[in-house]
Design a protein around this motif. Structure first.
Motif, mmCIF file in Angstrom:
data_model
loop_
_atom_site.group_PDB
_atom_site.id
_atom_site.type_symbol
_atom_site.label_atom_id
_atom_site.label_comp_id
_atom_site.label_asym_id
_atom_site.label_seq_id
_atom_site.Cartn_x
_atom_site.Cartn_y
_atom_site.Cartn_z
ATOM 1 N N LYS A 82 0.809 -1.213 0.000
ATOM 2 C CA LYS A 82 0.000 0.000 0.000
ATOM 3 C C LYS A 82 0.848 1.272 0.000
ATOM 4 O O LYS A 82 0.435 2.291 -0.482
ATOM 5 C CB LYS A 82 -0.917 0.031 1.222
ATOM 6 N N THR A 83 2.050 1.218 0.586
ATOM 7 C CA THR A 83 2.924 2.388 0.648
ATOM 8 C C THR A 83 4.317 1.995 0.185
ATOM 9 O O THR A 83 4.614 0.817 -0.022
ATOM 10 C CB THR A 83 3.015 2.939 2.082
ATOM 11 N N LYS A 84 5.176 2.969 0.049
ATOM 12 C CA LYS A 84 6.551 2.717 -0.367
ATOM 13 C C LYS A 84 7.266 1.838 0.661
ATOM 14 O O LYS A 84 7.995 0.915 0.298
ATOM 15 C CB LYS A 84 7.289 4.038 -0.551
ATOM 16 N N GLU A 85 7.035 2.101 1.936
ATOM 17 C CA GLU A 85 7.665 1.316 2.986
ATOM 18 C C GLU A 85 7.192 -0.135 2.948
ATOM 19 O O GLU A 85 7.979 -1.064 3.117
ATOM 20 C CB GLU A 85 7.374 1.925 4.364
ATOM 21 N N GLU A 86 5.900 -0.335 2.741
ATOM 22 C CA GLU A 86 5.376 -1.692 2.636
ATOM 23 C C GLU A 86 5.951 -2.397 1.416
ATOM 24 O O GLU A 86 6.223 -3.599 1.457
ATOM 25 C CB GLU A 86 3.851 -1.672 2.553
ATOM 26 N N GLN A 103 11.934 -7.220 0.436
ATOM 27 C CA GLN A 103 12.941 -7.842 1.288
ATOM 28 C C GLN A 103 12.515 -9.242 1.698
ATOM 29 O O GLN A 103 13.311 -10.171 1.661
ATOM 30 C CB GLN A 103 13.205 -6.973 2.520
ATOM 31 N N VAL A 104 11.265 -9.387 2.082
ATOM 32 C CA VAL A 104 10.750 -10.717 2.471
ATOM 33 C C VAL A 104 10.779 -11.654 1.278
ATOM 34 O O VAL A 104 11.166 -12.823 1.382
ATOM 35 C CB VAL A 104 9.329 -10.597 3.071
ATOM 36 N N SER A 109 13.182 -15.179 0.955
ATOM 37 C CA SER A 109 12.585 -16.507 0.796
ATOM 38 C C SER A 109 13.177 -17.283 -0.370
ATOM 39 O O SER A 109 12.949 -18.460 -0.509
ATOM 40 C CB SER A 109 11.071 -16.367 0.621
ATOM 41 N N LYS A 110 13.973 -16.626 -1.201
ATOM 42 C CA LYS A 110 14.570 -17.321 -2.357
ATOM 43 C C LYS A 110 15.778 -18.120 -1.986
ATOM 44 O O LYS A 110 16.501 -18.045 -1.150
ATOM 45 C CB LYS A 110 14.946 -16.300 -3.444
#
Length: 92
Positions: free
Chosen positions: A76-80, A86-87, A91-92
């Protein structure tokens, strides 16, 4: 489209609804086109009922689509978005 970008920018500055801002921009462009048509061609060419219907409806349809898109997108936002990336990379 350049009109959409201009409408979003003007909408943020004057705090009006996007559909109203988009209609004002489209109306201005149609009036300029009509003036240019009379000036260069001597009569009204290329502006008919479809153009006028578009001026009234396109802002409403784009606003509906933007609301629909914002409702279902992931971040929803740049931070999100940064946290989401990053998440996803971890996970890769």
């Amino acid at each position: 489209m350049p009109q959409d970008g201009a409408a979003f920018a003007i909408c943020d500055v004057i705090n009006k609804k996007f559909s109203l801002t988009r209609q004002m921009i489209d109306f201005t462009l149609v009036v300029l086109g009509a003036i240019a048509s009379f000036w260069l061609l001597g009569s009204l060419v290329g502006i008919r009922e479809g153009t006028l219907i578009r001026v009234v409806l396109i802002g409403v349809f784009v606003e509906m689509f933007v609301k629909f898109y914002r409702r279902f997108r992931n971040p929803k936002t740049k931070e999100e978005y940064i946290a989401y990336k990053q998440v996803k990379n971890q996970s890769k």
